[in-house]
Design a protein around this motif. Structure first.
Motif, PDB file in Angstrom:
ATOM      1  N   SER A 268      59.850  10.739  18.828  1.00  0.00           N
ATOM      2  CA  SER A 268      59.130  10.840  17.559  1.00  0.00           C
ATOM      3  C   SER A 268      60.103  11.223  16.451  1.00  0.00           C
ATOM      4  CB  SER A 268      57.990  11.845  17.693  1.00  0.00           C
ATOM      5  OG  SER A 268      57.330  11.996  16.481  1.00  0.00           O
ATOM      6  N   CYS A 269      60.527  12.492  16.418  1.00  0.00           N
ATOM      7  CA  CYS A 269      61.347  12.950  15.289  1.00  0.00           C
ATOM      8  C   CYS A 269      62.797  12.493  15.381  1.00  0.00           C
ATOM      9  CB  CYS A 269      61.306  14.470  15.182  1.00  0.00           C
ATOM     10  SG  CYS A 269      62.211  15.300  16.511  1.00  0.00           S
ATOM     11  N   GLU A 270      63.290  12.307  16.595  1.00  0.00           N
ATOM     12  CA  GLU A 270      64.690  11.929  16.860  1.00  0.00           C
ATOM     13  C   GLU A 270      65.689  12.922  16.300  1.00  0.00           C
ATOM     14  OE1 GLU A 270      65.608   7.611  16.688  1.00  0.00           O
ATOM     15  OE2 GLU A 270      63.652   7.522  15.712  1.00  0.00           O
ATOM     16  N   VAL A 273      63.314  18.288  17.005  1.00  0.00           N
ATOM     17  CA  VAL A 273      62.343  19.212  16.412  1.00  0.00           C
ATOM     18  C   VAL A 273      60.994  19.175  17.124  1.00  0.00           C
ATOM     19  CG1 VAL A 273      61.020  19.690  14.316  1.00  0.00           C
ATOM     20  CG2 VAL A 273      63.440  19.144  14.147  1.00  0.00           C
ATOM     21  N   CYS A 274      60.557  17.981  17.527  1.00  0.00           N
ATOM     22  CA  CYS A 274      59.153  17.849  17.929  1.00  0.00           C
ATOM     23  C   CYS A 274      58.886  18.057  19.421  1.00  0.00           C
ATOM     24  CB  CYS A 274      58.620  16.484  17.512  1.00  0.00           C
ATOM     25  SG  CYS A 274      59.283  15.125  18.507  1.00  0.00           S
ATOM     26  N   GLY A 275      59.868  17.835  20.267  1.00  0.00           N
ATOM     27  CA  GLY A 275      59.672  18.009  21.706  1.00  0.00           C
ATOM     28  C   GLY A 275      59.103  16.794  22.423  1.00  0.00           C
ATOM     29  N   THR A 276      58.853  15.701  21.708  1.00  0.00           N
ATOM     30  CA  THR A 276      58.244  14.522  22.342  1.00  0.00           C
ATOM     31  C   THR A 276      59.096  13.971  23.492  1.00  0.00           C
ATOM     32  OG1 THR A 276      57.246  13.920  20.245  1.00  0.00           O
ATOM     33  CG2 THR A 276      57.387  12.165  21.881  1.00  0.00           C
ATOM     34  N   CYS A 277      60.398  14.039  23.355  1.00  0.00           N
ATOM     35  CA  CYS A 277      61.285  13.366  24.324  1.00  0.00           C
ATOM     36  C   CYS A 277      61.712  14.261  25.483  1.00  0.00           C
ATOM     37  CB  CYS A 277      62.525  12.860  23.593  1.00  0.00           C
ATOM     38  SG  CYS A 277      63.547  14.212  22.967  1.00  0.00           S
ATOM     39  N   ILE A 278      61.184  15.463  25.580  1.00  0.00           N
ATOM     40  CA  ILE A 278      61.669  16.418  26.590  1.00  0.00           C
ATOM     41  C   ILE A 278      61.716  15.788  27.983  1.00  0.00           C
ATOM     42  CG2 ILE A 278      61.079  18.547  27.834  1.00  0.00           C
ATOM     43  CD1 ILE A 278      59.985  19.605  25.178  1.00  0.00           C
ATOM     44  N   PRO A 306      66.689  14.431  24.945  1.00  0.00           N
ATOM     45  CA  PRO A 306      67.701  13.364  24.946  1.00  0.00           C
ATOM     46  C   PRO A 306      67.811  12.587  23.638  1.00  0.00           C
ATOM     47  CG  PRO A 306      65.773  12.731  26.225  1.00  0.00           C
ATOM     48  CD  PRO A 306      65.580  14.172  25.867  1.00  0.00           C
ATOM     49  N   CYS A 307      66.941  12.859  22.668  1.00  0.00           N
ATOM     50  CA  CYS A 307      67.101  12.177  21.380  1.00  0.00           C
ATOM     51  C   CYS A 307      68.342  12.670  20.648  1.00  0.00           C
ATOM     52  CB  CYS A 307      65.874  12.381  20.498  1.00  0.00           C
ATOM     53  SG  CYS A 307      65.621  14.092  19.986  1.00  0.00           S
ATOM     54  N   CYS A 308      68.742  13.920  20.911  1.00  0.00           N
ATOM     55  CA  CYS A 308      69.873  14.472  20.153  1.00  0.00           C
ATOM     56  C   CYS A 308      70.832  15.284  21.020  1.00  0.00           C
ATOM     57  CB  CYS A 308      69.366  15.332  18.999  1.00  0.00           C
ATOM     58  SG  CYS A 308      68.417  16.772  19.539  1.00  0.00           S
TER      59      CYS A 308
HETATM   60 FE1  FES Z   1      61.562  14.894  18.786  1.00  0.00          FE
HETATM   61 FE2  FES Z   1      63.361  14.403  20.689  1.00  0.00          FE
HETATM   62  S1  FES Z   1      62.046  13.013  19.677  1.00  0.00           S
HETATM   63  S2  FES Z   1      62.687  16.302  19.969  1.00  0.00           S
END
Ligand code: FES
Length: 320
Positions: A268-270, A273-278, A306-308
């Motif tokens: 999501s945020c890439e 910040v958001c935790g979507t990719c945990i 893993p987004c960042c």
């Molecule tokens: Fe939001 Fe990785 S996509 S923390």
């Protein structure tokens, strides 16, 4: 997990202050929106498919609308600019259900410290605390009256006597005296801070120097911290379920490297910040670059974003 999108209509878009707009979002089919707690945010899908996170700033008891306050950020990667320029009153947008990484905890006294547009989640907290009859104070710091969001609302609120405004261009006497505000750390007192990174670093640094316990400090980030990428190296990730090994080049993210090989991780945020990719890490040591996990969670090294985030070890085994 994929987002379960809600189609919402922009019932109202208004200029709140210089470079700040508010959006009132209602369910496109007139239904009640999912309930939220103070401190929650939603994902907002922008034209072109970008997704950004914005705090809800209305009272949590409201289910007929979500209200967002959005600052036009000159360093915008396109998110705030698109909100300001592309989203019109009456248009429909897709939003997520609210999520909360910044919840209020029961406290004898809560200190809410807002820097600029960081007031949005704290406003919702103030509404909630006021409604509950809880003891709190809200400090709003901003550059000037013209750049202060929600002034009429703050001044006309049921908790107006708990609000202190601090303007950078005002008299010295009204400026935020952080050491004075934070001078009594106590087990029952909790601090919530939201604003630009420099503001939060200053407030949290002051609190720590005054002896505040980490458990009593709460903060919300909405812009990924700038990273120095010069020393980034390549590494490998192994997919636990298949044993497949995928190389992550020094200039690509884990998410991008995996996607190029057909392994998709929801994002999501890439920007951590958001935790979507945990994703769970079964072996190896991640190099955490997110703003999502606490230091204690990072130290466990059993999950990463893993987004960042990257790897300190030569490889990571991922629970995929
Ligand atoms: Fe939001 Fe990785 S996509 S923390």
């Amino acid at each position: 997990m994929e987002n379960a999108w809600i189609t919402a209509r922009i019932a109202r878009k208004a200029v709140e202050a210089e470079d700040i707009v508010t959006l009132d979002l209602v369910h496109a089919e007139g239904q009640a929106l999912p309930r939220f707690e103070a401190g929650s945010h939603i994902d907002l899908e922008l034209p072109g498919g970008r997704v950004r996170q914005y705090s809800l700033c209305n009272a949590p008891r409201e289910t007929h609308r979500y209200q967002l306050g959005v600052l036009l950020d000159p360093a915008s990667r396109g998110g705030s600019r698109s909100v300001h320029q592309d989203l019109a009153e009456g248009a429909t947008v897709r939003i997520s259900a609210p999520r909360n990484h910044f919840p209020l905890v029961p406290a004898r006294h809560s200190i809410l410290l807002a820097g600029g547009i960081g007031v949005t989640p704290l406003l919702s907290m103030a509404e909630s605390l006021s409604q509950a009859g809880a003891d709190f104070e809200l400090h709003c710091c901003s550059r000037s009256v013209a750049r202060t969001a929600f002034l009429p609302r703050l001044r006309g609120s049921a908790f107006a006597d708990r609000v202190q405004l601090h303007f950078d261009d005002g008299d010295a006497v009204q400026k935020l005296d952080a050491p004075a505000v934070l001078d009594r750390p106590a087990p029952g007192t909790h601090l919530y801070v939201c604003g630009p990174k420099g503001f939060m670093d200053f407030v949290l640094g002051t609190a720590r120097a005054l002896g505040w316990a980490e458990a009593n400090l709460h903060c919300e980030h909405f812009a990924g911290a700038a990273q120095d990428r010069q020393d980034d190296g390549s590494f490998e990730v192994r997919i636990a379920s298949t044993g497949r090994v995928i190389r992550v080049a020094k200039d690509e993210s884990v998410v991008a490297a995996l996607a190029a090989q057909g392994v998709d991780i929801p994002i999501s945020c890439e920007q951590g910040v958001c935790g979507t990719c945990i994703t769970r890490v079964l072996e190896g040591e991640p190099e955490h670059r997110d703003l999502y996990f606490s230091d204690a969670e990072k130290a466990k090294n059993d999950q990463f974003t893993p987004c960042c985030s990257r790897a300190r070890s030569a490889f990571l085994v991922l629970d995929l």
